[in-house]
Design a protein around this motif. Structure first.
Motif, short mmCIF file in Angstrom:
data_model
loop_
_atom_site.label_atom_id
_atom_site.label_comp_id
_atom_site.label_asym_id
_atom_site.label_seq_id
_atom_site.Cartn_x
_atom_site.Cartn_y
_atom_site.Cartn_z
N PRO A 132 0.82 -1.22 0.00
CA PRO A 132 0.00 0.00 0.00
C PRO A 132 0.86 1.27 0.00
O PRO A 132 0.50 2.26 -0.66
N ASP A 133 2.00 1.22 0.70
CA ASP A 133 2.88 2.39 0.72
C ASP A 133 3.43 2.65 -0.69
O ASP A 133 3.53 3.81 -1.12
N ALA A 134 3.74 1.59 -1.41
CA ALA A 134 4.27 1.75 -2.78
C ALA A 134 3.22 2.41 -3.67
O ALA A 134 3.52 3.30 -4.47
N LEU A 135 1.97 1.98 -3.50
CA LEU A 135 0.90 2.53 -4.35
C LEU A 135 0.60 3.98 -3.96
O LEU A 135 0.33 4.82 -4.81
N ARG A 136 0.70 4.26 -2.66
CA ARG A 136 0.54 5.65 -2.20
C ARG A 136 1.63 6.52 -2.82
O ARG A 136 1.36 7.61 -3.34
N GLN A 137 2.86 6.01 -2.80
CA GLN A 137 3.96 6.81 -3.36
C GLN A 137 3.81 6.96 -4.89
O GLN A 137 4.14 8.00 -5.45
N ALA A 138 3.28 5.92 -5.54
CA ALA A 138 3.05 6.02 -7.00
C ALA A 138 2.05 7.13 -7.27
O ALA A 138 2.20 7.91 -8.23
N VAL A 150 2.63 10.53 -9.59
CA VAL A 150 1.76 10.97 -10.68
C VAL A 150 1.24 12.38 -10.39
O VAL A 150 1.17 13.23 -11.29
N ALA A 151 0.93 12.65 -9.12
CA ALA A 151 0.42 13.98 -8.76
C ALA A 151 1.42 15.08 -9.12
O ALA A 151 1.04 16.20 -9.42
N ARG A 152 2.71 14.72 -9.10
CA ARG A 152 3.77 15.71 -9.36
C ARG A 152 4.28 15.71 -10.80
O ARG A 152 5.27 16.36 -11.11
N LEU A 153 3.62 14.98 -11.68
CA LEU A 153 4.12 14.89 -13.05
C LEU A 153 3.90 16.18 -13.84
O LEU A 153 4.56 16.41 -14.85
N ASN A 154 2.94 16.95 -13.39
CA ASN A 154 2.56 18.15 -14.14
C ASN A 154 2.18 17.78 -15.58
O ASN A 154 2.53 18.46 -16.54
N HIS A 155 1.48 16.63 -15.71
CA HIS A 155 1.08 16.16 -17.04
C HIS A 155 -0.22 16.84 -17.43
O HIS A 155 -1.22 16.72 -16.73
N ARG A 156 -0.21 17.55 -18.52
CA ARG A 156 -1.40 18.32 -18.92
C ARG A 156 -2.03 17.77 -20.17
O ARG A 156 -1.33 17.41 -21.12
N LYS A 157 -3.35 17.73 -20.16
CA LYS A 157 -4.08 17.30 -21.35
C LYS A 157 -4.05 18.40 -22.40
O LYS A 157 -4.08 19.58 -22.07
N ALA A 158 -4.06 17.99 -23.67
CA ALA A 158 -4.05 18.97 -24.75
C ALA A 158 -5.38 19.72 -24.84
O ALA A 158 -5.43 20.86 -25.28
N TYR A 159 -6.46 19.05 -24.43
CA TYR A 159 -7.79 19.68 -24.54
C TYR A 159 -8.48 19.61 -23.18
O TYR A 159 -8.34 18.62 -22.46
N GLY A 160 -9.25 20.61 -22.88
CA GLY A 160 -9.98 20.64 -21.61
C GLY A 160 -11.17 19.69 -21.64
O GLY A 160 -11.58 19.20 -22.69
N ASP A 161 -11.72 19.45 -20.47
CA ASP A 161 -12.91 18.61 -20.33
C ASP A 161 -14.10 19.33 -20.96
O ASP A 161 -14.36 20.48 -20.64
N PRO A 162 -14.83 18.70 -21.88
CA PRO A 162 -15.94 19.40 -22.53
C PRO A 162 -17.13 19.66 -21.60
O PRO A 162 -18.07 20.34 -22.00
#
Ligand code: COA
Length: 532
Positions: A248-254, A258-270
């Motif tokens: 569970p700690d590994a999944l929490r850290q995963a 992901v929260a810190r990836l700053n990964h942005r979608k090209a298009y917003g939610d419609p």
């Protein structure tokens, strides 16, 4: 708005019969899905639990945002082969800290999570999806590496797994490896090639060679922990970026990674979309048990698109292909749906024009299959059916907007190609349990074989064995029939899954959302030569 009218008679005996046939097929499908969920079976599941470990799908569930759906892909991989249904790997799309990710998890209850030829195909397909849609890739690793008895099928092509990981990284698509157990030999390159690595204390085993191999190679005495334990990799080698005290700690850290990836979608939610005006449950009664009976695809479109709102393009021309514009969960789409099986020259030209329009407007395309292929016969050959079919296939091949395909009924011959079959790289392709796909129908194929055999005998001046012919035809028909069925085709990874027709809107909505992570632009030119 142009709301589609429905003439579906849900009280008719035909509707009831179609519905019953579909429900029977769905029950068969559930039984096969249950095999994938059962993994390696009770004995191995119990042993895994006794070791204090979570199952592959439990790991995924803890990784995902609470109460969000997981679109599992190819759960029937390896169906019909000697390997366990599911191919010892779970893949799919889910949301982690608000970010849509492509997730894979080895199933260690199936032959130690070792990869067989179908696991490899499934893993490579997952990588393709991540790359095409720019989805961060989270791999939950615990695998015995190559399935040794089938190494000849996987060793050489399997190198693509590691190549893909670094290409994803090079394309700016994050890759995360969470190591729960064995990840040795070639498998060590999964964490080795990933951007972010988490390892579980006293569980992760990441080394190129284990103690016996090291002893053989160099004579050195060693143990698992010092060669490849989480603590060693976190403190000494630096391969592990994060040390987890338990699963569970590994999944929490995963999730934090992901929260810190700053990964942005090209298009917003419609935003919220209006549901269809008709009940999705009625989709069960539309496709006839016998695919030779035609059905109106508008009845399907009316039950999957927003507000059942559909603006048909060229409704009076090439009427055995319905084309038109709609939205699905707020995303604009162009729909091409077979209406009466056969594609003629008019349908082919209409499709080519429609696909060009979608490309000019940057609108994704949805192909709803129920086709027996392009029309044959003297009149049609003389009318240029090859040229016109080629125009449609050219347009599909060189179109650059995302494509989605759903096989509702028949998907035969070059019609499967023109309607964006698997080889035409639709972003996602799903089949309904009612679908059938092959080079042609079983009776036709058996009949062609029989005619060819008869002609061959005549040419040699030999008598034709009529009894043998009947037996051969029956055998071939049965073989082709079983090879045309969706479970068989899904087993071979020719689709991304067989879905309940009632889930079509939800599944396509999730796909469209994932697709809109990456930017796309339609082809403004760049088609091959259209033969006129
Ligand atoms: N290929 C084929 N079968 C494999 C396998 C592999 N790589 N790894 C495990 N299996 C089979 C085992 O033979 C066993 O089959 P059985 O139950 O019918 O006897 C079953 O999977 C479970 O394996 P087991 O060793 O009992 O499970 P475990 O959880 O205790 O250990 C591993 C799992 C992966 C650590 C261990 O099996 C192992 O070290 N396998 C070999 C790893 C390897 O060297 N792979 C080559 C890398 S390229």
């Amino acid at each position: 708005m142009t709301v589609l009218a429905s003439s579906l008679d849900t009280k008719s005996p035909e509707h009831a019969a179609n519905r019953e046939a579909m429900l029977a097929k769905l029950a068969d499908l559930d039984a096969e899905h249950a095999k994938a969920l059962a993994g390696g079976g009770e004995k191995y599941v119990q042993r895994h639990r006794k070791r204090g470990k979570l199952l592959a799908r439990e790991r995924i569930e803890l990784l995902l945002d609470p109460d969000t759906p997981f679109l599992e892909l190819s759960p029937l991989a390896a169906w019909g082969s000697d390997y366990t249904v599911g191919a010892s790997l779970v893949t799919g799309i889910g949301v982690v800290e608000g970010v849509e990710c492509l997730i894979t998890a080895n199933d260690p209850t199936v032959r130690g999570g070792a990869s067989n030829p179908w696991s490899l195909k499934k893993a490579l397909r997952a990588n393709d999806i991540a790359l095409a849609n720019r989805l961060p890739c989270v791999n939950l690793v615990e695998s015995g590496g190559a399935d040794l008895p089938s190494q000849k099928e996987i060793f050489i092509p399997g190198g693509a797994i590691f190549r893909d990981l670094t290409r994803l990284s090079a394309a700016g698509i994050p890759t995360v490896a969470v190591v729960f157990g064995n990840s040795t030999a070639g498998g060590a390159y999964v964490p080795g090639m990933s951007d972010h690595v988490i390892m579980v204390k006293e569980r992760a085993k990441v080394f190129l060679g284990g103690p016996p191999l090291v002893k053989m190679a160099t004579g050195e005495e060693s143990d698992d922990e010092s060669l490849g334990g989480a603590e060693m990799h976190a403190r000494v080698s630096g391969l592990a970026d994060y040390f987890a005290v338990d699963e569970p700690d590994a999944l929490r850290q995963a999730r934090r990674v992901v929260a810190r990836l700053n990964h942005r979608k090209a298009y917003g939610d419609p935003g919220p979309a209006e549901p269809p005006k008709y009940d999705a449950d009625e989709l069960l009664g539309i496709v006839p048990g016998d695919l030779r009976t035609p059905f109106d695809p508008r009845e399907v479109i009316a039950r999957i698109v927003d507000a059942s709102d559909f603006d048909e393009f060229k409704p009076m021309y090439g009427t055995s292909l319905t084309t038109g514009w709609a939205a699905l969960h707020g995303y604009p789409i162009g729909v091409l749906a077979n209406a009466r099986g056969v594609l003629f020259s008019e349908e082919s030209q209409k499709a080519a024009q429609f696909i060009q329009l979608a490309n000019q407007r940057d609108i994704p395309l949805l192909f709803l299959h129920n086709t027996t292929g392009y029309m044959v016969g003297k009149e049609y050959e003389q009318g240029g059916i090859i040229k016109h079919g080629a125009m449609m296939i050219n347009a599909v091949s060189n179109s650059r907007v995302p494509h989605l395909s759903v096989l509702m009924g028949a998907s035969y011959g070059a019609g499967h190609y023109g309607m964006c079959g698997r080889a035409y790289d639709p972003r996602f392709l799903f089949a309904w349990p009612s679908a059938k796909s092959a080079v042609m129908g079983p009776q036709q194929l058996a009949g062609v074989l029989s005619i060819v055999a008869r002609q061959s005998a005549a040419a040699k001046g030999q008598p034709y064995d009529e009894e043998g012919d009947a037996a051969l035809r029956a055998m071939v028909e049965q073989q082709i029939e079983s090879e045309s069925l969706p479970m068989f085709l899904s087993g071979r990874l020719y689709d991304d899954g067989v879905i309940d027709p009632r889930d079509t809107r939800t599944v396509l909505g999730m796909c469209l959302s994932a697709i809109h992570t990456a930017s796309y632009e339609g082809a403004r030119g760049g088609f091959g030569v259209f033969r006129m």
